[in-house]
Motif scaffolding. Structure first.
Motif, PDB file in Angstrom:
ATOM      1  N   UNK A 262       0.837  -1.200   0.000  1.00 34.94           N
ATOM      2  CA  UNK A 262       0.000   0.000   0.000  1.00 34.94           C
ATOM      3  C   UNK A 262       0.872   1.251   0.000  1.00 34.94           C
ATOM      4  N   UNK A 263       0.422   2.253  -0.725  1.00 30.49           N
ATOM      5  CA  UNK A 263       1.135   3.530  -0.787  1.00 30.49           C
ATOM      6  C   UNK A 263       0.641   4.405   0.368  1.00 30.49           C
ATOM      7  N   UNK A 264       1.236   4.188   1.515  1.00 24.45           N
ATOM      8  CA  UNK A 264       0.846   4.905   2.721  1.00 24.45           C
ATOM      9  C   UNK A 264       1.735   6.130   2.921  1.00 24.45           C
ATOM     10  N   UNK A 265       1.310   7.013   3.831  1.00 30.32           N
ATOM     11  CA  UNK A 265       2.045   8.265   4.002  1.00 30.32           C
ATOM     12  C   UNK A 265       3.502   8.061   4.408  1.00 30.32           C
ATOM     13  N   UNK A 266       3.827   7.205   5.382  1.00 32.03           N
ATOM     14  CA  UNK A 266       5.242   7.052   5.739  1.00 32.03           C
ATOM     15  C   UNK A 266       6.108   6.598   4.560  1.00 32.03           C
ATOM     16  N   UNK A 267       5.571   5.711   3.725  1.00 29.16           N
ATOM     17  CA  UNK A 267       6.315   5.243   2.555  1.00 29.16           C
ATOM     18  C   UNK A 267       6.539   6.385   1.570  1.00 29.16           C
ATOM     19  N   UNK A 268       5.475   7.141   1.280  1.00 31.18           N
ATOM     20  CA  UNK A 268       5.587   8.221   0.304  1.00 31.18           C
ATOM     21  C   UNK A 268       6.519   9.321   0.803  1.00 31.18           C
ATOM     22  N   UNK A 269       6.450   9.632   2.105  1.00 27.98           N
ATOM     23  CA  UNK A 269       7.346  10.643   2.667  1.00 27.98           C
ATOM     24  C   UNK A 269       8.795  10.170   2.610  1.00 27.98           C
ATOM     25  N   UNK A 270       9.027   8.898   2.898  1.00 27.59           N
ATOM     26  CA  UNK A 270      10.385   8.362   2.844  1.00 27.59           C
ATOM     27  C   UNK A 270      10.932   8.405   1.420  1.00 27.59           C
ATOM     28  N   UNK A 271      10.124   8.037   0.448  1.00 23.35           N
ATOM     29  CA  UNK A 271      10.573   8.032  -0.943  1.00 23.35           C
ATOM     30  C   UNK A 271      10.894   9.440  -1.438  1.00 23.35           C
ATOM     31  N   UNK A 272      10.290  10.464  -0.838  1.00 18.55           N
ATOM     32  CA  UNK A 272      10.537  11.845  -1.237  1.00 18.55           C
ATOM     33  C   UNK A 272      11.831  12.406  -0.648  1.00 18.55           C
ATOM     34  N   UNK A 273      12.414  11.689   0.294  1.00 22.79           N
ATOM     35  CA  UNK A 273      13.604  12.200   0.977  1.00 22.79           C
ATOM     36  C   UNK A 273      14.849  12.062   0.092  1.00 22.79           C
ATOM     37  N   UNK A 274      15.723  13.090   0.047  1.00 21.94           N
ATOM     38  CA  UNK A 274      16.965  13.016  -0.764  1.00 21.94           C
ATOM     39  C   UNK A 274      18.058  12.276  -0.010  1.00 21.94           C
ATOM     40  N   UNK A 275      17.809  11.006   0.303  1.00 20.35           N
ATOM     41  CA  UNK A 275      18.729  10.230   1.118  1.00 20.35           C
ATOM     42  C   UNK A 275      19.019   8.882   0.462  1.00 20.35           C
ATOM     43  N   UNK A 276      20.183   8.296   0.724  1.00 18.32           N
ATOM     44  CA  UNK A 276      20.478   6.968   0.173  1.00 18.32           C
ATOM     45  C   UNK A 276      19.445   5.921   0.591  1.00 18.32           C
ATOM     46  N   UNK A 277      18.936   6.015   1.816  1.00 18.87           N
ATOM     47  CA  UNK A 277      17.942   5.047   2.274  1.00 18.87           C
ATOM     48  C   UNK A 277      16.681   5.100   1.416  1.00 18.87           C
ATOM     49  N   UNK A 278      16.330   6.301   0.939  1.00 19.39           N
ATOM     50  CA  UNK A 278      15.149   6.432   0.076  1.00 19.39           C
ATOM     51  C   UNK A 278      15.380   5.730  -1.254  1.00 19.39           C
ATOM     52  N   UNK A 279      16.599   5.842  -1.780  1.00 16.56           N
ATOM     53  CA  UNK A 279      16.895   5.179  -3.055  1.00 16.56           C
ATOM     54  C   UNK A 279      16.899   3.662  -2.877  1.00 16.56           C
ATOM     55  N   UNK A 280      17.439   3.198  -1.740  1.00 17.50           N
ATOM     56  CA  UNK A 280      17.418   1.753  -1.488  1.00 17.50           C
ATOM     57  C   UNK A 280      15.990   1.257  -1.302  1.00 17.50           C
ATOM     58  N   UNK A 281      15.156   2.064  -0.649  1.00 16.63           N
ATOM     59  CA  UNK A 281      13.756   1.696  -0.463  1.00 16.63           C
ATOM     60  C   UNK A 281      13.036   1.610  -1.812  1.00 16.63           C
ATOM     61  N   UNK A 282      13.296   2.571  -2.686  1.00 17.37           N
ATOM     62  CA  UNK A 282      12.658   2.560  -4.006  1.00 17.37           C
ATOM     63  C   UNK A 282      13.036   1.298  -4.775  1.00 17.37           C
ATOM     64  N   UNK A 283      14.303   0.930  -4.732  1.00 14.15           N
ATOM     65  CA  UNK A 283      14.747  -0.278  -5.426  1.00 14.15           C
ATOM     66  C   UNK A 283      14.107  -1.519  -4.825  1.00 14.15           C
ATOM     67  N   UNK A 284      13.994  -1.544  -3.505  1.00 18.02           N
ATOM     68  CA  UNK A 284      13.385  -2.697  -2.832  1.00 18.02           C
ATOM     69  C   UNK A 284      11.916  -2.830  -3.211  1.00 18.02           C
ATOM     70  N   UNK A 285      11.180  -1.713  -3.195  1.00 14.32           N
ATOM     71  CA  UNK A 285       9.750  -1.759  -3.506  1.00 14.32           C
ATOM     72  C   UNK A 285       9.504  -2.146  -4.964  1.00 14.32           C
ATOM     73  N   UNK A 286      10.463  -1.837  -5.832  1.00 12.53           N
ATOM     74  CA  UNK A 286      10.316  -2.174  -7.255  1.00 12.53           C
ATOM     75  C   UNK A 286      10.559  -3.648  -7.508  1.00 12.53           C
ATOM     76  N   UNK A 287      11.129  -4.344  -6.539  1.00 21.09           N
ATOM     77  CA  UNK A 287      11.409  -5.768  -6.730  1.00 21.09           C
ATOM     78  C   UNK A 287      10.152  -6.597  -6.477  1.00 21.09           C
ATOM     79  N   UNK A 288      10.166  -7.813  -6.941  1.00 21.25           N
ATOM     80  CA  UNK A 288       8.997  -8.680  -6.797  1.00 21.25           C
ATOM     81  C   UNK A 288       8.926  -9.342  -5.428  1.00 21.25           C
TER      82      UNK A 288
END
Length: 348
Positions: A262-288
């Motif tokens: 689910x695209x919940x607020x904590x996830x969306x806020x984290x993905x908007x952050x200019x941080x390495x953890x946000x990029x790792x999270x984006x890659x993780x969520x894109x995986x199956x």
């Protein structure tokens, strides 16, 4: 304060307010449901936690919810100096509409359970559940139309329902959008969805109660704004509990929202952050095969939990400011603030 701590810190005044409102509204709600076709009335009673499938009295632990919306309607009337009984038609109408929305939501989302029991569509079938939801909606309009100031309250409810549908549509469409890139869901879009899907009915509850109590338009509008801000705070905290909540407190499986992607607020806020953890999270969520525990840790590291908590407090402050504009009496103001806190610091 963590999400779980917020949930466990419900103020002691809220249960008393909720109980008083339920005792006032329940007879009128039962009378309204009793006017439905017997089979449809049984499904409605099941959805409220009053009975089991087949009509036998509900067992211990069955619940139709805490009745926050009906309490807001009662307190809305009392906020303008009227008796809580003046708000009962609004309370009945919003309970019927809320039940209608849950019946249809469970079908759209494919959720098999509601409040630790089979959802109505699982217990009775999809078609019957749709029919029961339609009947509850029609009964809500009929209830308001027969009340004093009926046309004005029906207009308020109609506007809230249009917003609710808009919010539900956006929520469904969010699932089709990517996690990253220009088409991703932004936190601001999420706020608008939450206001429409959750806040519109909370605000409408208090506003309709106030109208039935004789409130001027400005007072009803202030109470409506308070409910809308509260709806965003409620939804954001619900999202936090879906990621980090204690199942013993929330009644939800740990990381359930992450497993359902689910695209919940904590996830969306984290993905908007200019941080390495946000990029790792984006890659993780894109995986199956994204690991929910790893995703939860990355959301926290990227600031999603902090941002969500700040958003909930910001919206709660905005709700309290709107409530102050309505200028209820001191006793009612305390009860309303107790209810505001309860919705944000609640045991789900």
């Amino acid at each position: 304060m963590t999400a779980t701590a917020m949930a466990a810190a419900a103020p002691v005044g809220a249960p008393r307010v909720l109980g008083r409102s339920r005792a006032l509204v329940r007879p009128a709600l039962e009378e309204a449901v009793g006017r439905l076709h017997p089979w449809v009335a049984e499904m409605a009673a099941y959805s409220f936690g009053w009975c089991e499938v087949g009509g036998a009295p509900a067992g211990v632990g069955a619940s139709g919810g805490k009745g926050v919306r009906q309490a807001l309607a009662v307190l809305g009337a009392e906020a303008v100096g009227a008796s809580g009984r003046a708000g009962v038609p609004a309370a009945v109408a919003v309970e019927l509409v809320h039940a209608f929305s849950l019946l249809h939501d469970d079908i759209m989302d494919g959720d098999p359970a509601r409040r630790r029991r089979p959802a109505v569509w699982k217990a009775y079938g999809t078609g019957p559940a749709v029919l029961a939801g339609d009947a509850l909606f029609a009964l809500a309009v009929e209830t308001l139309a027969a009340a004093p100031a009926g046309p004005r309250t029906v207009r308020l409810l109609s506007a809230a329902l249009n917003d609710l549908v808009r919010g539900q549509a956006d929520d469904l469409l969010f699932t089709e959008r990517p996690w990253t890139g220009p088409e991703r869901v932004r936190p601001g879009e999420y706020r608008a969805m939450a206001e429409h899907k959750t806040g519109s009915l909370l605000g409408c509850s208090a506003a309709m109660g106030a109208v039935l109590g004789g409130a001027p338009r400005s007072t009803a509008a202030a109470l409506d704004r308070a409910g809308r801000h509260l709806g965003i705070a409620f939804q954001v905290v619900d999202d936090m509990l879906g990621v980090w909540g204690d199942p013993a407190v929330t009644g939800k499986p740990v990381h359930g929202d992450l497993r359902e992607r689910k695209k919940t607020f904590p996830v969306l806020a984290a993905l908007d952050a200019p941080l390495p953890a946000a990029r790792r999270l984006a890659a993780l969520l894109a995986s199956d095969a994204a690991d929910p525990e790893e995703a939860a840790a990355l959301i926290d590291e990227a600031g999603g939990r902090t941002a969500a908590l700040a958003e909930a407090h910001r919206c709660l402050g905005a709700a309290e400011a709107a409530l102050a504009e309505a200028a209820p009496g001191a006793g009612t103001a305390r009860e309303l603030r107790s209810l505001l806190d309860f919705l944000v610091r609640r045991d789900l």
